[in-house]
Motif scaffolding. Structure first.
Motif, PDB file in Angstrom:
ATOM      1  N   TYR A   1      11.608  -2.792   4.895  1.00 12.83           N
ATOM      2  CA  TYR A   1      10.425  -3.277   4.162  1.00 12.83           C
ATOM      3  C   TYR A   1      10.067  -2.666   2.644  1.00 12.83           C
ATOM      4  N   CYS A   2       9.676  -3.209   1.900  1.00 19.95           N
ATOM      5  CA  CYS A   2       9.083  -2.602   0.622  1.00 19.95           C
ATOM      6  C   CYS A   2       7.701  -2.726   0.623  1.00 19.95           C
ATOM      7  N   ALA A   3       7.080  -1.732  -0.009  1.00 23.92           N
ATOM      8  CA  ALA A   3       5.397  -1.689  -0.113  1.00 23.92           C
ATOM      9  C   ALA A   3       5.148  -1.273  -1.169  1.00 23.92           C
ATOM     10  N   ARG A   4       3.870  -1.580  -1.658  1.00 28.40           N
ATOM     11  CA  ARG A   4       3.120  -0.876  -2.800  1.00 28.40           C
ATOM     12  C   ARG A   4       2.226   0.208  -2.428  1.00 28.40           C
ATOM     13  N   GLY A   5       2.210   1.281  -3.036  1.00 25.83           N
ATOM     14  CA  GLY A   5       1.306   2.237  -2.850  1.00 25.83           C
ATOM     15  C   GLY A   5       0.940   2.759  -4.057  1.00 25.83           C
ATOM     16  N   PRO A   6      -0.403   3.589  -4.096  1.00 25.53           N
ATOM     17  CA  PRO A   6      -1.097   4.111  -5.283  1.00 25.53           C
ATOM     18  C   PRO A   6      -0.451   5.677  -5.563  1.00 25.53           C
ATOM     19  N   LYS A   7       0.245   6.238  -4.727  1.00 29.68           N
ATOM     20  CA  LYS A   7       0.696   7.596  -4.912  1.00 29.68           C
ATOM     21  C   LYS A   7       2.019   7.812  -4.192  1.00 29.68           C
ATOM     22  N   ALA A   8       2.561   8.629  -4.649  1.00 26.80           N
ATOM     23  CA  ALA A   8       4.021   8.996  -4.053  1.00 26.80           C
ATOM     24  C   ALA A   8       4.046   9.637  -2.786  1.00 26.80           C
ATOM     25  N   THR A   9       4.381   9.094  -1.773  1.00 26.12           N
ATOM     26  CA  THR A   9       4.025   9.423  -0.356  1.00 26.12           C
ATOM     27  C   THR A   9       4.995   8.653   0.641  1.00 26.12           C
ATOM     28  N   THR A  10       5.372   9.190   1.685  1.00 22.39           N
ATOM     29  CA  THR A  10       6.216   8.409   2.626  1.00 22.39           C
ATOM     30  C   THR A  10       5.237   7.989   3.881  1.00 22.39           C
ATOM     31  N   GLU A  11       4.018   8.099   3.779  1.00 19.94           N
ATOM     32  CA  GLU A  11       2.798   7.876   4.788  1.00 19.94           C
ATOM     33  C   GLU A  11       2.823   6.276   4.532  1.00 19.94           C
ATOM     34  N   PRO A  12       3.389   5.607   5.665  1.00 21.05           N
ATOM     35  CA  PRO A  12       3.016   4.194   5.502  1.00 21.05           C
ATOM     36  C   PRO A  12       1.599   3.673   5.344  1.00 21.05           C
ATOM     37  N   MET A  13       0.547   4.662   5.972  1.00 20.23           N
ATOM     38  CA  MET A  13      -1.046   4.129   5.825  1.00 20.23           C
ATOM     39  C   MET A  13      -1.654   4.142   4.436  1.00 20.23           C
ATOM     40  N   GLU A  14      -0.595   5.085   3.567  1.00 20.90           N
ATOM     41  CA  GLU A  14      -0.927   4.854   2.233  1.00 20.90           C
ATOM     42  C   GLU A  14      -0.861   3.573   1.452  1.00 20.90           C
ATOM     43  N   TYR A  15       0.332   2.744   1.985  1.00 22.30           N
ATOM     44  CA  TYR A  15       0.700   1.599   1.257  1.00 22.30           C
ATOM     45  C   TYR A  15      -0.171   0.410   1.553  1.00 22.30           C
ATOM     46  N   ASP A  16      -0.840  -0.042   0.478  1.00 22.98           N
ATOM     47  CA  ASP A  16      -1.581  -1.435   0.781  1.00 22.98           C
ATOM     48  C   ASP A  16      -1.042  -2.849   0.943  1.00 22.98           C
ATOM     49  N   TYR A  17       0.049  -3.088   0.304  1.00 26.87           N
ATOM     50  CA  TYR A  17       0.780  -4.187   0.561  1.00 26.87           C
ATOM     51  C   TYR A  17       2.119  -4.217   0.844  1.00 26.87           C
ATOM     52  N   TRP A  18       2.641  -5.042   1.771  1.00 26.61           N
ATOM     53  CA  TRP A  18       3.987  -5.043   2.203  1.00 26.61           C
ATOM     54  C   TRP A  18       4.648  -6.396   2.175  1.00 26.61           C
ATOM     55  N   GLY A  19       6.071  -6.142   1.987  1.00 29.84           N
ATOM     56  CA  GLY A  19       6.778  -7.437   2.274  1.00 29.84           C
ATOM     57  C   GLY A  19       6.756  -7.751   3.783  1.00 29.84           C
ATOM     58  N   GLN A  20       7.788  -8.918   3.864  1.00 31.25           N
ATOM     59  CA  GLN A  20       7.806  -9.366   5.236  1.00 31.25           C
ATOM     60  C   GLN A  20       9.094  -9.064   6.097  1.00 31.25           C
ATOM     61  N   GLY A  21       9.825  -8.162   5.286  1.00 30.50           N
ATOM     62  CA  GLY A  21      11.007  -7.300   5.581  1.00 30.50           C
ATOM     63  C   GLY A  21      12.197  -8.282   5.752  1.00 30.50           C
ATOM     64  N   THR A  22      13.422  -7.471   5.642  1.00 32.84           N
ATOM     65  CA  THR A  22      14.744  -7.968   5.553  1.00 32.84           C
ATOM     66  C   THR A  22      15.554  -7.338   6.836  1.00 32.84           C
ATOM     67  N   GLN A  23      16.382  -8.006   7.540  1.00 35.63           N
ATOM     68  CA  GLN A  23      16.981  -7.322   8.438  1.00 35.63           C
ATOM     69  C   GLN A  23      18.558  -6.843   8.048  1.00 35.63           C
ATOM     70  N   VAL A  24      18.770  -5.423   8.238  1.00 37.83           N
ATOM     71  CA  VAL A  24      20.074  -5.176   7.936  1.00 37.83           C
ATOM     72  C   VAL A  24      20.638  -4.493   9.208  1.00 37.83           C
ATOM     73  N   THR A  25      21.776  -5.221   9.328  1.00 39.59           N
ATOM     74  CA  THR A  25      22.546  -4.913  10.743  1.00 39.59           C
ATOM     75  C   THR A  25      23.959  -4.343  10.150  1.00 39.59           C
ATOM     76  N   VAL A  26      24.460  -3.241  10.829  1.00 37.09           N
ATOM     77  CA  VAL A  26      25.650  -2.540  10.486  1.00 37.09           C
ATOM     78  C   VAL A  26      26.245  -2.364  11.717  1.00 37.09           C
ATOM     79  N   SER A  27      27.339  -3.162  11.842  1.00 39.93           N
ATOM     80  CA  SER A  27      28.163  -3.444  12.996  1.00 39.93           C
ATOM     81  C   SER A  27      29.547  -3.940  12.758  1.00 39.93           C
ATOM     82  N   SER A  28      30.649  -3.535  13.492  1.00 36.02           N
ATOM     83  CA  SER A  28      31.555  -4.028  13.509  1.00 36.02           C
ATOM     84  C   SER A  28      32.109  -5.091  14.679  1.00 36.02           C
TER      85      SER A  28
END
Length: 122
Positions: free
Chosen positions: A95-122
């Protein structure tokens, strides 16, 4: 209307690469931090990387440092996450998200995308 749209996910073999895109609309990147997060099944959402609005400084989680690169194109209002040397542990919804400050705390981000699946497999 603020919107974030991720793309670029998919199935890739171990050792492969993907580039995720986060297209923003309804606001300009200049004034916000954009973070990339991921969530694997049964696990909490974790911060992977972010890029600051003010000076373009970046952060990477230890688990991806040296393999992932975040960048932004202000003209396209898009943030990218280049992921190299992927391994099965990187499998998750990203997911990507928009936030007002530099942090890894998800609660600080106010808008989120819908997400994209990444699968790493042989």
């Amino acid at each position: 209307q603020v919107q974030l749209v991720e793309s670029g996910g998919g199935l890739v073999q171990p050792g492969g690469s993907l580039r995720l895109s986060c297209a923003a609309s309804g606001f300009t990147l200049d004034y916000y931090v954009i973070g990339w997060f991921r969530q694997a099944p049964g696990k909490e959402r974790e911060g992977v990387s972010y890029i600051s609005s003010s000076d373009g400084s970046t952060y990477y989680a230890d688990s991806v440092k040296g393999r992932f690169t975040i960048s932004r194109d202000n003209a396209k209002n898009t943030v990218y996450l280049q992921m190299n040397s992927l391994n099965p542990e990187n499998t998750a919804v990203y997911y990507c998200a928009r936030g007002p400050k530099a942090t890894t705390e998800p609660m600080e981000y106010d808008y989120w995308g819908q997400g994209t699946q990444v699968t790493v497999s042989s």
